[in-house]
Design a protein around this motif. Structure first.
Motif, mmCIF file in Angstrom:
data_model
loop_
_atom_site.group_PDB
_atom_site.id
_atom_site.type_symbol
_atom_site.label_atom_id
_atom_site.label_comp_id
_atom_site.label_asym_id
_atom_site.label_seq_id
_atom_site.Cartn_x
_atom_site.Cartn_y
_atom_site.Cartn_z
ATOM 1 N N GLU A 75 27.848 40.385 35.854
ATOM 2 C CA GLU A 75 27.056 40.662 37.055
ATOM 3 C C GLU A 75 27.250 41.872 37.978
ATOM 4 N N VAL A 76 26.516 42.720 38.539
ATOM 5 C CA VAL A 76 26.610 43.981 39.175
ATOM 6 C C VAL A 76 28.156 43.112 40.016
ATOM 7 N N HIS A 77 29.491 44.822 39.843
ATOM 8 C CA HIS A 77 30.526 43.942 40.792
ATOM 9 C C HIS A 77 30.298 44.021 42.007
ATOM 10 N N SER A 117 29.363 45.772 48.382
ATOM 11 C CA SER A 117 29.445 46.234 49.246
ATOM 12 C C SER A 117 29.412 47.790 50.134
ATOM 13 N N ASN A 118 30.176 48.068 49.387
ATOM 14 C CA ASN A 118 31.141 49.100 49.647
ATOM 15 C C ASN A 118 29.871 50.091 48.990
ATOM 16 N N LEU A 119 29.023 49.812 48.449
ATOM 17 C CA LEU A 119 28.053 51.037 48.306
ATOM 18 C C LEU A 119 26.862 52.619 49.336
ATOM 19 N N LEU A 162 41.556 53.608 51.689
ATOM 20 C CA LEU A 162 41.638 52.354 51.379
ATOM 21 C C LEU A 162 40.583 51.474 51.480
ATOM 22 N N LEU A 163 39.018 50.978 50.567
ATOM 23 C CA LEU A 163 38.747 50.446 51.512
ATOM 24 C C LEU A 163 38.458 49.386 51.327
ATOM 25 N N GLU A 164 39.010 48.356 50.320
ATOM 26 C CA GLU A 164 39.204 47.052 50.066
ATOM 27 C C GLU A 164 40.258 46.355 49.839
ATOM 28 N N SER A 165 41.107 45.381 50.016
ATOM 29 C CA SER A 165 42.077 45.232 49.488
ATOM 30 C C SER A 165 41.663 43.617 48.721
ATOM 31 N N THR A 180 46.038 41.568 42.194
ATOM 32 C CA THR A 180 45.356 42.614 43.866
ATOM 33 C C THR A 180 44.214 43.548 42.955
ATOM 34 N N GLU A 181 43.058 43.442 43.201
ATOM 35 C CA GLU A 181 41.748 44.442 43.154
ATOM 36 C C GLU A 181 41.756 45.340 44.481
ATOM 37 N N LYS A 182 42.131 46.383 44.259
ATOM 38 C CA LYS A 182 41.818 47.408 45.488
ATOM 39 C C LYS A 182 40.797 48.761 45.166
ATOM 40 N N MET A 183 39.798 49.347 46.255
ATOM 41 C CA MET A 183 38.478 49.333 46.145
ATOM 42 C C MET A 183 39.110 51.228 46.654
ATOM 43 N N TYR A 184 39.585 51.999 46.330
ATOM 44 C CA TYR A 184 39.346 53.121 46.919
ATOM 45 C C TYR A 184 38.166 54.340 47.514
ATOM 46 N N LEU A 185 37.815 55.263 48.244
ATOM 47 C CA LEU A 185 36.749 56.251 48.206
ATOM 48 C C LEU A 185 37.650 57.711 48.449
ATOM 49 N N LEU A 186 37.205 58.270 47.307
ATOM 50 C CA LEU A 186 37.927 59.730 47.146
ATOM 51 C C LEU A 186 36.564 60.519 47.416
ATOM 52 N N THR A 187 36.590 61.360 48.087
ATOM 53 C CA THR A 187 36.101 63.288 49.094
ATOM 54 C C THR A 187 37.091 63.986 48.397
ATOM 55 N N PRO A 188 36.264 65.633 48.194
ATOM 56 C CA PRO A 188 36.425 66.596 48.375
ATOM 57 C C PRO A 188 37.109 66.963 49.429
#
Length: 241
Positions: A38-40, A45-47, A210-213, A230-238
């Motif tokens: 399934e879609v992650h 949630s962060n799209l 860090l967006l979510e943990s 623990t799963e963590k989601m990061y947002l990287l921007t130049p």
């Protein structure tokens, strides 16, 4: 986590190396437990933080496998480019998503092929990721890194980060999904990647948020010898030039 503690934890995995042939063997043997049917949920949630109201964003999927997230984004009107070493995995993606495709050589990468959906929305390059470049595939406005940073050999992380940052447009927004657990208990992959690890390899060129943990521990992780994950989601921007 202190720098010293992080170094001690990483030392359990830092010399672990998997050859490309081992990944191909996993596909041939059907050992693809990393694939999700399934879609992650963290992509869903962060799209909005990646798209930011833009239309027809070009997304890059490193080590894409047969992720159904590619079709999900294409159905929204975005275009997707993936890189995957396994031809079997690529062909399974198009078959399982009922997508017609064409197969072409990639002149810039000897021996490589690109599989393109006939509607032009999804292209998957079958090649060594490190032979891919912006010269071959252009630059991107979005990157979804689920199962890539955590899969590459730990000794290759800076090389990986340098490549990924070279693929980012100035307005690119890069979601990276990581896993934290006790690496003394499991040799990987997927490998332990801490926030410090992300900052060490991407911090020179990207701002990192860090967006979510979330607690991602499941029954299967017990068989890895783990008692937490623990799963963590990061947002990287130049970084601004």
């Amino acid at each position: 986590m202190s720098a010293q503690a992080n170094r001690e934890e990483m030392s359990a995995q830092e010399n672990r190396v998997m050859a490309l042939s081992e990944w191909e063997d996993r596909w041939q043997a059907g050992k693809t437990g990393f694939h999700r049917s399934e879609v992650h949920n963290l992509l869903e949630s962060n799209l909005d933080k990646v798209v930011c109201g833009r239309n027809e964003v070009r997304f890059f999927f490193p080590l894409c496998g047969k992720a159904i997230d590619m079709k999900w984004l294409a159905d929204m009107g975005h275009t997707v480019v993936g890189v995957e070493i396994s031809e079997k995995g690529i062909k399974q993606f198009f078959a399982e998503q009922n997508l017609a495709f064409n197969e072409e050589p990639v002149p810039a990468i000897p021996g490589a092929k690109v599989f393109k959906s006939t509607d032009g929305t999804i292209s998957i390059y079958q090649c060594d990721l490190y032979k891919f470049s912006s010269t071959v595939g252009g630059k991107f406005g979005g990157i979804w890194d689920r199962g890539a940073l955590v899969a590459i050999n730990p000794c290759d992380r800076q090389k990986y980060a340098t490549l990924l940052m070279s693929l980012m447009n100035n307005d690119c927004r890069y979601l990276v999904d990581t896993l934290e657990y006790n690496p003394e208990l499991y040799k990987g992959p997927p490998f332990f990647v801490s926030e410090e690890d992300v900052k060490n390899v991407f911090g020179g060129g990207c701002d990192i948020e860090l967006l979510e943990s979330v607690d991602a521990f499941e029954k299967k992780h017990k068989s890895w010898g783990l008692d937490s994950l623990t799963e963590k989601m990061y947002l990287l921007t130049p970084k601004a030039q």
